[in-house]
Design a protein around this motif. Sequence first.
Motif, mmCIF file in Angstrom:
data_model
loop_
_atom_site.group_PDB
_atom_site.id
_atom_site.type_symbol
_atom_site.label_atom_id
_atom_site.label_comp_id
_atom_site.label_asym_id
_atom_site.label_seq_id
_atom_site.Cartn_x
_atom_site.Cartn_y
_atom_site.Cartn_z
ATOM 1 N N ASN A 5 5.699 -3.165 -2.001
ATOM 2 C CA ASN A 5 5.983 -4.002 -0.842
ATOM 3 C C ASN A 5 7.382 -4.579 -0.977
ATOM 4 O OD1 ASN A 5 3.494 -3.597 0.379
ATOM 5 N ND2 ASN A 5 2.553 -5.321 -0.674
ATOM 6 N N SER A 62 6.731 -8.762 5.338
ATOM 7 C CA SER A 62 6.685 -7.856 4.195
ATOM 8 C C SER A 62 6.272 -6.479 4.698
ATOM 9 C CB SER A 62 5.669 -8.377 3.173
ATOM 10 O OG SER A 62 5.572 -7.509 2.080
ATOM 11 N N VAL A 63 6.904 -5.434 4.173
ATOM 12 C CA VAL A 63 6.593 -4.068 4.597
ATOM 13 C C VAL A 63 6.268 -3.223 3.371
ATOM 14 C CG1 VAL A 63 7.933 -4.120 6.729
ATOM 15 C CG2 VAL A 63 9.033 -3.420 4.619
ATOM 16 N N ARG A 64 5.403 -2.241 3.568
ATOM 17 C CA ARG A 64 5.027 -1.321 2.497
ATOM 18 C C ARG A 64 6.021 -0.168 2.491
ATOM 19 N NH1 ARG A 64 -0.114 -0.262 -0.069
ATOM 20 N NH2 ARG A 64 -0.201 1.865 -0.882
ATOM 21 N N TYR A 120 11.207 -7.306 -4.125
ATOM 22 C CA TYR A 120 10.321 -6.211 -4.486
ATOM 23 C C TYR A 120 9.002 -6.808 -4.938
ATOM 24 C CZ TYR A 120 8.200 -3.020 -7.895
ATOM 25 O OH TYR A 120 7.328 -2.262 -8.614
ATOM 26 N N ARG A 121 7.898 -6.348 -4.338
ATOM 27 C CA ARG A 121 6.581 -6.860 -4.683
ATOM 28 C C ARG A 121 5.761 -5.699 -5.230
ATOM 29 N NH1 ARG A 121 6.672 -11.230 -0.915
ATOM 30 N NH2 ARG A 121 8.353 -12.517 -1.731
ATOM 31 N N ILE A 162 2.888 -3.266 -6.332
ATOM 32 C CA ILE A 162 1.506 -2.912 -5.998
ATOM 33 C C ILE A 162 0.862 -2.254 -7.205
ATOM 34 C CG2 ILE A 162 0.027 -1.446 -4.558
ATOM 35 C CD1 ILE A 162 2.061 -1.757 -2.329
#
Length: 195
Positions: free
Chosen positions: A127, A145-147, A176-177, A179
């Motif tokens: 994400n 937030s976008v994937r 940056y998230r 996953i």
Amino acid sequence: MKRFIFLAACMVLSAVVLHPAHGQDIIGDMASLPAGSTTVIDDFEKGNYWIWAAFDWELYGPSKLSTSARLSNRWASQGRQSLECRMIASTPGSATDGMYYMDYHWDFSGSRYIVLDVYNPEDEPFNLAIALQATDEWRWDELSSVRINPGWHTVVLDLSQFAEDLFLIRRINICYREIMPMEGRFYIDNLRIVK
């Protein structure tokens, strides 16, 4: 002659793989590029003004996953360079965020969207969000937030809910998230606003 043909084929293949043809998907708050006057904030052709957050961000919470933010010519959506953002997998006690940021004083008044090109060369998605720090109080205004799946994407994010803060943007954060636990990199290019 065979060597020449081999080298020519490698150059064509690298152009296709690392500089994919236009036709990437558009994700975020719109499914198409917004019409309007466009101003490029950073095309990464004139030097690197970005910093990556790591252990020194412990003031704001656990240490971040980001390990570098540097210019690269391995992929670009325009020009010859982009920003390569590297990250490591989560470790006990760390955040699940990587932060890459640039400080300046921008006036985004009247802007409706922020747009950037993102390339994920890894096998796993992550994400991504953009957070603007605005006004003299450095207010944290986080956009959608976008994937980011593997491949090239153009991200379009709506600025309308933060319109009153856009007269003074002090920092742009690329967030940056994680996953999946992974170590790798992604690239950003052609960061721009649309009025």
